[in-house]
Design an enzyme around this catalytic site. Structure first.
Site, PDB file in Angstrom:
ATOM      1  N   ASN A   8       0.878  -1.173   0.000  1.00  0.00           N
ATOM      2  CA  ASN A   8       0.000   0.000   0.000  1.00  0.00           C
ATOM      3  C   ASN A   8       0.912   1.218   0.000  1.00  0.00           C
ATOM      4  OD1 ASN A   8      -1.840   2.021   0.423  1.00  0.00           O
ATOM      5  ND2 ASN A   8      -2.210   1.517   2.590  1.00  0.00           N
ATOM      6  N   LYS A  10       0.164   4.200  -0.248  1.00  0.00           N
ATOM      7  CA  LYS A  10      -0.474   5.399   0.313  1.00  0.00           C
ATOM      8  C   LYS A  10      -0.247   6.575  -0.652  1.00  0.00           C
ATOM      9  CE  LYS A  10       0.315   3.551   4.888  1.00  0.00           C
ATOM     10  NZ  LYS A  10      -0.014   3.747   6.298  1.00  0.00           N
ATOM     11  N   HIS A  95      -9.626   1.170   4.737  1.00  0.00           N
ATOM     12  CA  HIS A  95      -8.351   1.385   5.435  1.00  0.00           C
ATOM     13  C   HIS A  95      -8.604   2.339   6.606  1.00  0.00           C
ATOM     14  CE1 HIS A  95      -4.263   2.632   6.290  1.00  0.00           C
ATOM     15  NE2 HIS A  95      -3.864   1.545   5.649  1.00  0.00           N
ATOM     16  N   GLU A  97      -7.059   4.771   7.669  1.00  0.00           N
ATOM     17  CA  GLU A  97      -6.864   6.197   7.343  1.00  0.00           C
ATOM     18  C   GLU A  97      -8.091   6.770   6.641  1.00  0.00           C
ATOM     19  OE1 GLU A  97      -3.087   5.720   5.361  1.00  0.00           O
ATOM     20  OE2 GLU A  97      -2.191   5.121   7.271  1.00  0.00           O
ATOM     21  N   GLU A 166      -5.711  -4.898  10.529  1.00  0.00           N
ATOM     22  CA  GLU A 166      -4.716  -3.854  10.730  1.00  0.00           C
ATOM     23  C   GLU A 166      -5.013  -3.091  12.012  1.00  0.00           C
ATOM     24  OE1 GLU A 166      -2.637  -2.720   6.852  1.00  0.00           O
ATOM     25  OE2 GLU A 166      -4.392  -1.436   7.031  1.00  0.00           O
ATOM     26  N   GLY A 172       2.054   2.274  10.688  1.00  0.00           N
ATOM     27  CA  GLY A 172       2.988   3.386  10.512  1.00  0.00           C
ATOM     28  C   GLY A 172       3.670   3.817  11.801  1.00  0.00           C
ATOM     29  N   SER A 210       3.056  -2.102  10.412  1.00  0.00           N
ATOM     30  CA  SER A 210       4.506  -2.148  10.638  1.00  0.00           C
ATOM     31  C   SER A 210       5.114  -3.521  10.380  1.00  0.00           C
ATOM     32  CB  SER A 210       4.849  -1.644  12.046  1.00  0.00           C
ATOM     33  OG  SER A 210       4.416  -0.301  12.207  1.00  0.00           O
TER      34      SER A 210
HETATM   35  C1  PEP Z   1      -0.920   0.162   5.835  1.00  0.00           C
HETATM   36  O1  PEP Z   1      -0.903   1.300   5.408  1.00  0.00           O
HETATM   37  O2  PEP Z   1      -1.846  -0.583   5.524  1.00  0.00           O
HETATM   38  C2  PEP Z   1       0.167  -0.270   6.728  1.00  0.00           C
HETATM   39  C3  PEP Z   1       0.108  -1.453   7.278  1.00  0.00           C
HETATM   40  O3  PEP Z   1       1.213   0.618   6.907  1.00  0.00           O
HETATM   41  P1  PEP Z   1       2.638   0.294   7.629  1.00  0.00           P
HETATM   42  O4  PEP Z   1       3.114  -1.021   7.063  1.00  0.00           O
HETATM   43  O5  PEP Z   1       3.498   1.434   7.237  1.00  0.00           O
HETATM   44  O6  PEP Z   1       2.366   0.198   9.099  1.00  0.00           O
END
Ligand code: PEP
Length: 248
Positions: A8, A10, A95, A97, A166, A172, A210
């Site tokens: 992803n 982003k 997601h 976000e 998630e 992040g 992460s």
């Molecule tokens: C994500 O944006 O779905 C995500 C898991 O980000 P990160 O791996 O940076 O935590």
């Protein structure tokens, strides 16, 4: 089941940066079949570029969102049929976000999943609790509520979706769920899917938050972790390929 590793990106990238990143990934694969299925989810303007660079390769591509509406007066929205025009295999929906910054509710997320499926795109439906919800002992209730909305909307097509767990506190932040924490939520989600479809084993349940080259193997070794949704580490070809290899 072969694992599925989805990047992803982003709101990152440019024509030039994407080209080098994708070329480094393809170069790293060197024509070999990757150990895990692979996909990259880019900002919409770059989907045409991914189609150009990835057609015929082992890497699929997808969008990071899709409209809950079919077409018409929805300025700024991108429909599932438009994504299909660019041969998207996947669309991330819900997601955290999007839920957090765009007020997406469970029912909007469910409608998006349904639109994607109707256009022949696999929705990657994201669920996950905030830190406050985890500390209040609400993790299971929250993720089950979020997934239930999607299952209710897609009904008999439940075996065709991808689910991503998630935890919001892990996205992040560099703070990954332990393999045991993730596995226990994945087992709950698997059970919920099993109650809705005869083929729960067909549904990839990805972990995201992460995940990186160092911790991927221990997460992917868990019985109900079928892959990863990777943010930050998907912007580095070597790291992403190491995660893909860890799915072997
Ligand atoms: C994500 O944006 O779905 C995500 C898991 O980000 P990160 O791996 O940076 O935590």
């Amino acid at each position: 089941m072969k694992k599925l590793i989805v990047g992803n990106w982003k709101m990152n990238g440019s024509l030039a940066a994407n080209q080098s990143l994708v070329q480094a990934m393809l170069g790293g694969l060197a024509g070999q079949a990757p150990a895990s299925h692979m996909a990259l989810c880019a900002p919409s303007p770059y989907l045409a570029q991914l189609q150009l660079l990835l057609t015929g390769s082992a890497i699929a591509w997808g969008a990071q969102d899709v409209s809950s509406q079919e077409q018409g007066a929805f300025t700024g929205e991108v429909s599932a049929v438009m994504l299909k025009d660019f041969a998207c295999r996947y669309a991330i929906v819900g997601h955290s976000e999007r839920r957090q910054y765009h007020g997406e509710t469970d029912s909007v997320v469910a409608a998006k999943a349904q639109r994607a499926l109707a256009a022949g795109i696999t929705p990657i439906a994201c669920v996950g609790e905030t830190l406050a919800e985890r500390e209040a002992g609400q993790t299971e209730v929250v993720v089950k509520r979020q997934l239930a909305a999607v299952i209710h909307a897609v009904a008999h097509c439940t075996s065709e979706i991808v689910v991503a767990y998630e935890p919001v506190w892990a996205i992040g932040t560099g703070q990954t769920a332990t393999p045991e924490q993730a596995q226990s939520v994945h087992a709950v989600l698997r059970g919920q899917i099993a109650a809705a479809t005869e083929h729960p084993e067909r549904v990839h349940i990805l972990y995201g938050g992460s995940m990186n080259a160092a911790n991927a193997a221990s997460l992917l070794a868990q019985p109900d972790i079928d892959g990863g949704l990777i943010g930050g580490a998907s912007l580095k070809a070597a790291d992403f390929l190491q995660i893909v290899a860890a799915g072997a």
